[in-house]
Design an enzyme around this catalytic site. Structure first.
Site, PDB file in Angstrom:
ATOM      1  N   HIS A  71       0.857  -1.187   0.000  1.00  0.00           N
ATOM      2  CA  HIS A  71       0.000   0.000   0.000  1.00  0.00           C
ATOM      3  C   HIS A  71       0.890   1.233   0.000  1.00  0.00           C
ATOM      4  O   HIS A  71       1.735   1.399   0.884  1.00  0.00           O
ATOM      5  CB  HIS A  71      -0.939   0.004   1.200  1.00  0.00           C
ATOM      6  CG  HIS A  71      -2.067  -0.976   1.095  1.00  0.00           C
ATOM      7  ND1 HIS A  71      -2.632  -1.598   2.177  1.00  0.00           N
ATOM      8  CD2 HIS A  71      -2.734  -1.433   0.000  1.00  0.00           C
ATOM      9  CE1 HIS A  71      -3.612  -2.399   1.760  1.00  0.00           C
ATOM     10  NE2 HIS A  71      -3.680  -2.323   0.446  1.00  0.00           N
ATOM     11  N   GLU A  74       1.793   3.805   3.066  1.00  0.00           N
ATOM     12  CA  GLU A  74       2.248   3.253   4.341  1.00  0.00           C
ATOM     13  C   GLU A  74       3.775   3.299   4.418  1.00  0.00           C
ATOM     14  O   GLU A  74       4.453   2.276   4.406  1.00  0.00           O
ATOM     15  CB  GLU A  74       1.672   1.852   4.517  1.00  0.00           C
ATOM     16  CG  GLU A  74       0.142   1.878   4.550  1.00  0.00           C
ATOM     17  CD  GLU A  74      -0.512   0.512   4.481  1.00  0.00           C
ATOM     18  OE1 GLU A  74       0.208  -0.512   4.503  1.00  0.00           O
ATOM     19  OE2 GLU A  74      -1.762   0.456   4.393  1.00  0.00           O
ATOM     20  N   ARG A 131      -3.176   5.074  -2.006  1.00  0.00           N
ATOM     21  CA  ARG A 131      -3.059   3.714  -1.481  1.00  0.00           C
ATOM     22  C   ARG A 131      -2.763   2.666  -2.555  1.00  0.00           C
ATOM     23  O   ARG A 131      -2.011   1.723  -2.331  1.00  0.00           O
ATOM     24  CB  ARG A 131      -4.372   3.359  -0.778  1.00  0.00           C
ATOM     25  CG  ARG A 131      -4.564   1.902  -0.389  1.00  0.00           C
ATOM     26  CD  ARG A 131      -5.962   1.745   0.216  1.00  0.00           C
ATOM     27  NE  ARG A 131      -6.383   0.367   0.396  1.00  0.00           N
ATOM     28  CZ  ARG A 131      -6.313  -0.313   1.534  1.00  0.00           C
ATOM     29  NH1 ARG A 131      -5.803   0.272   2.609  1.00  0.00           N
ATOM     30  NH2 ARG A 131      -6.757  -1.551   1.622  1.00  0.00           N
ATOM     31  N   HIS A 202       2.522  -3.778   6.820  1.00  0.00           N
ATOM     32  CA  HIS A 202       1.607  -2.675   6.510  1.00  0.00           C
ATOM     33  C   HIS A 202       1.599  -1.692   7.679  1.00  0.00           C
ATOM     34  O   HIS A 202       2.262  -1.866   8.678  1.00  0.00           O
ATOM     35  CB  HIS A 202       0.182  -3.215   6.327  1.00  0.00           C
ATOM     36  CG  HIS A 202      -0.016  -4.129   5.166  1.00  0.00           C
ATOM     37  ND1 HIS A 202      -0.959  -3.898   4.187  1.00  0.00           N
ATOM     38  CD2 HIS A 202       0.571  -5.302   4.820  1.00  0.00           C
ATOM     39  CE1 HIS A 202      -0.934  -4.869   3.297  1.00  0.00           C
ATOM     40  NE2 HIS A 202      -0.005  -5.735   3.662  1.00  0.00           N
ATOM     41  N   GLU A 276       0.453  -4.824  10.982  1.00  0.00           N
ATOM     42  CA  GLU A 276       0.000  -3.440  10.849  1.00  0.00           C
ATOM     43  C   GLU A 276       0.750  -2.647  11.908  1.00  0.00           C
ATOM     44  O   GLU A 276       0.472  -2.762  13.100  1.00  0.00           O
ATOM     45  CB  GLU A 276      -1.510  -3.334  11.058  1.00  0.00           C
ATOM     46  CG  GLU A 276      -2.356  -4.084  10.037  1.00  0.00           C
ATOM     47  CD  GLU A 276      -2.488  -3.363   8.704  1.00  0.00           C
ATOM     48  OE1 GLU A 276      -1.972  -2.221   8.592  1.00  0.00           O
ATOM     49  OE2 GLU A 276      -3.115  -3.915   7.785  1.00  0.00           O
TER      50      GLU A 276
END
Length: 347
Positions: A71, A74, A131, A202, A276
């Site tokens: 993405h 990020e 994104r 991510h 994440e």
């Protein structure tokens, strides 16, 4: 090299990333090699660094996969892949455990998968939170790009996606329609039987996600995935007190389909996780520069915890069932679930 400020043009950023990869390989010839294993929609290289030492007993080596930057916005993810590389190359000669693991494992690291999208986020402040990839839209539509983490061949298009090309979760025309997703599936797919663990990095949310994104499908080793994930989260918290929640995406985030994490588990890779990284919403994808180092430190602790576990289980006991077994089992389960979701009858 950790690029953190918008004071470069996009070509210079890409040049710096490639030069950094070349430098790492040149300075560590006994440990590091590189490969270009695909190209983006715009024709840019998708490149990786491979880390591994010769096995002194000539044993078959296993594989760990890590990728960052699927993405575009990020930014902490590519920074972490660079941090991970730095930690490996600076400590393996003095860390006997790490040296042993690198004799048994080949670790593949892709610093940026979504190169086109990542470069686009550096154009100016209005593009910073982009994104998706940068592929052309379907006929009659005007919005570019696909969410690459909805484009993998794992229950594609069934839940948590959009078929509107203007949406951030647009999953593409079909599974694997995007060259970036196909590059990963093709390259890793050839190593499934050797691959123990698939880690995709991510942000944000401070989560460790495990398969599956579909709420009605469970991994056969779900309990072990949770246990290993919680152990990693505990190691992460020790460093700076930051808590990471462990679970499937439907349990702790939202349902989704077509993720690389789910694809890896579905084809037979026993351990598959999405990290994440920081934070929980205060800064989200605009993480301040002073948080890069602590975020990377805790993520390294978590990743190393998982890698150490799968290494020790494989080489100390040989107890991990074969990837081929899991692959066949999950393909069958996926087929049953398609029937169930279509007819309401689970065969």
């Amino acid at each position: 090299m950790y690029i953190t400020r918008m004071n470069y043009n996009t070509d210079e950023i890409l040049t710096q990333i490639y030069k950094w990869m070349e430098d790492v390989e040149r300075e560590n010839p006994e440990l590091v090699s590189s490969a270009v294993y695909g190209h983006t929609f715009e024709g840019k290289n998708i490149a990786l660094l491979k880390f591994g030492l010769q096995n002194p007993e000539g044993k078959e080596k296993k594989v760990i996969w890590m990728d960052c930057g699927i993405h575009a916005r990020e930014w902490i993810a590519p920074a972490f892949c660079q941090w991970f590389v730095k930690e490996i190359v600076t400590s393996y000669k003095t860390n006997k455990k790490l040296e042993q693991m690198l004799q048994n494992l080949d670790v593949y690291v892709t610093p940026v998968i979504n190169v086109d999208g990542y470069m686009y986020t550096w154009v100016n402040t209005t593009t910073r939170i982009w994104r998706k990839s940068r592929s052309t839209p379907p006929s009659g539509n005007s919005c570019l790009g696909v969410d690459l983490n909805r484009n993998f061949n794992a229950n594609w298009g069934t839940v948590g996606v959009s078929f509107d090309s203007c949406a951030n979760t647009y999953c593409g025309k079909e599974a694997g329609s995007e060259p970036e997703a196909t590059a990963v599936m093709d390259f890793v797919g050839k190593m499934v039987k050797q691959t123990l663990c698939f880690l995709t990095i991510h942000s944000a949310g401070q989560l460790i996600l495990l398969p599956y994104g579909h709420p009605q499908i469970s991994a056969p080793n779900y309990d072990e995935l949770v246990s290993v994930g919680k152990a990693a989260a505990a190691e992460m918290k020790k460093l700076h007190g930051m808590g990471y929640t462990v679970g499937t995406s439907p349990q702790i985030l939202y349902p989704n389909s077509g993720s690389s994490r789910d694809w890896a588990r579905l084809v037979g890779i026993p351990f598959s996780y999405t990290f994440e990284l920081r934070d929980k919403g205060e800064f989200s994808h605009l993480l301040p520069e002073d948080q890069i180092k602590p975020a990377c430190e805790e993520a390294y602790a978590g990743a190393l915890s998982i890698i150490t576990y799968v290494h020790d289980k494989t080489f100390n006991s040989g107890a991990i069932p074969s990837a081929a077994f899991f692959g066949v089992a999950m393909v069958m389960l996926s087929s049953f679930m398609v029937v169930f979701l279509t007819t309401g009858v689970l065969l």
